[in-house]
Design a protein around this motif. Sequence first.
Motif, short mmCIF file in Angstrom:
data_model
loop_
_atom_site.label_atom_id
_atom_site.label_comp_id
_atom_site.label_asym_id
_atom_site.label_seq_id
_atom_site.Cartn_x
_atom_site.Cartn_y
_atom_site.Cartn_z
N LEU A 81 -9.05 4.27 3.38
CA LEU A 81 -8.02 4.98 2.61
C LEU A 81 -8.26 6.49 2.62
O LEU A 81 -7.33 7.28 2.69
N TYR A 130 -2.68 2.00 8.86
CA TYR A 130 -3.75 1.29 8.15
C TYR A 130 -3.49 -0.21 8.17
O TYR A 130 -4.40 -1.01 8.41
N ASN A 131 -2.24 -0.60 7.91
CA ASN A 131 -1.91 -2.02 7.80
C ASN A 131 -1.70 -2.71 9.15
O ASN A 131 -1.68 -3.95 9.21
N MET A 169 -7.72 2.54 -5.47
CA MET A 169 -8.61 1.37 -5.41
C MET A 169 -8.69 0.68 -6.78
O MET A 169 -8.94 -0.52 -6.85
N GLU A 226 -7.04 -5.68 3.37
CA GLU A 226 -7.87 -5.39 2.20
C GLU A 226 -8.03 -3.87 2.04
O GLU A 226 -8.12 -3.14 3.03
N LEU A 227 -8.08 -3.42 0.78
CA LEU A 227 -8.24 -1.98 0.55
C LEU A 227 -9.71 -1.63 0.67
O LEU A 227 -10.57 -2.27 0.06
N LEU A 236 0.80 -1.24 0.00
CA LEU A 236 0.00 0.00 0.00
C LEU A 236 0.83 1.29 0.00
O LEU A 236 0.56 2.21 -0.77
N ASN A 270 -1.94 -6.41 -0.67
CA ASN A 270 -1.65 -5.65 0.55
C ASN A 270 -2.08 -6.51 1.73
O ASN A 270 -3.05 -7.26 1.62
#
Length: 352
Positions: free
Chosen positions: A338, A267-268, A323, A332-333, A237, A329
């Motif tokens: 995001l 985020y991750n 997206m 999940e996106l 990402l 990643n």
Amino acid sequence: MQNFVYRSQPARVVFGRGTIGTLAQEAERLSVDRVLVLSTPEQAEQAEAIATVLGQRFAGLYPKAQMHTPVDVTVDALSMVEHVGANALLSFGGGSTTGLGKAIAFRTDLPQIVVPTTYAGSEATPILGETEHGRKVTKSDPRILPEVIVYDVDLTLTLPVAMSVTSGLNAVAHAVEALYAREGNPVISLLAEQGISAFARALPIIARQPDDPDARADALYGAWLCGLCLGSVGMALHHKLCHTLGGMFNLPHAPMHTALLPHAVAYNAPAAPEAMRRVAGALGASDAAGGLFDLAEKLGASMALKSMGMPADGIDPAVEQAMANAYWNPRELEGEGLRRLLANAYEGRRPG
Ligand code: NAD
């Protein structure tokens, strides 16, 4: 245990102080006698001075490397390659100059010697990102990987503090994403941890005392390790978002990496707890995302994408583009997440 595949990148690495004194020997080892030196316009004078070390093997200087490796510059440089009968390339500078050398090597298979003067790490990867008609396209090929890297700590003593900090955190980003890469393996994870901790140690010293040779050596060693991470496993990402934002808004490469990294990591984080533990440990912090933010901010880096020229109404189209390009990643996106990530990076808010 973890099943894994590990493939090493074939390259010769010379590391130390005063190592540019070995450039003629390195050319001799490659059996080349017409070396074209590459640099940006800003580093032309220094490149010319370094070229004298090559003696009779110096074939000419092409001092027009540019950020994002525009194909028209490569085409222009190729005509000089032909004109001077070059049989090798010496790229002197940061990722932009290394990019030009790689673009020429991809088309000619000429051997490359790289003398890096930033911490971007491009010299250790078989990856080339080049720009044509406003689009940056990335490719990977064995011809792109430089044959020889000559790291000379002395050349980095004058790298301005602000650039040292952002270039160092650009390198750290490679190591962080290697720790949760899909093709991750225990060897690269070790290099990643060592790379992160080298910068966590060295950058605060460099900020106080930019010409401290031990801290500079630590940082340059870290840059090599982080470059190996980037060249060995796939990124996720953070690198994809930087690619998107760089392409859409032409944001400066290393500062953008610096400001975005803590947010991509936040985020991750829920999907990669072991990687987070290792990043935090290497930083000497209690939390990976917060630790990265605090290190960068303490060193005076600008942490808001809005201060780098990103427009406020750019967040939604950037999320849309991020997206649209499918890639792996650990988490999940998801559009709303995001959007929050980019809004926080836009404002420069501390994650968490
Ligand atoms: P850069 O090469 O664009 O350098 C920025 C400026 O700093 C230039 O004007 C340069 O001449 C100057 N500079 C470089 N070293 C200096 C020094 N020691 N002292 C004073 N000035 C110096 O910046 P960068 O961050 O090294 O590279 C960014 C580019 O590299 C981007 O285009 C990025 O996409 C690419 N990159 C590619 C890879 C890869 O594996 N393909 C990896 C990392 C970065």
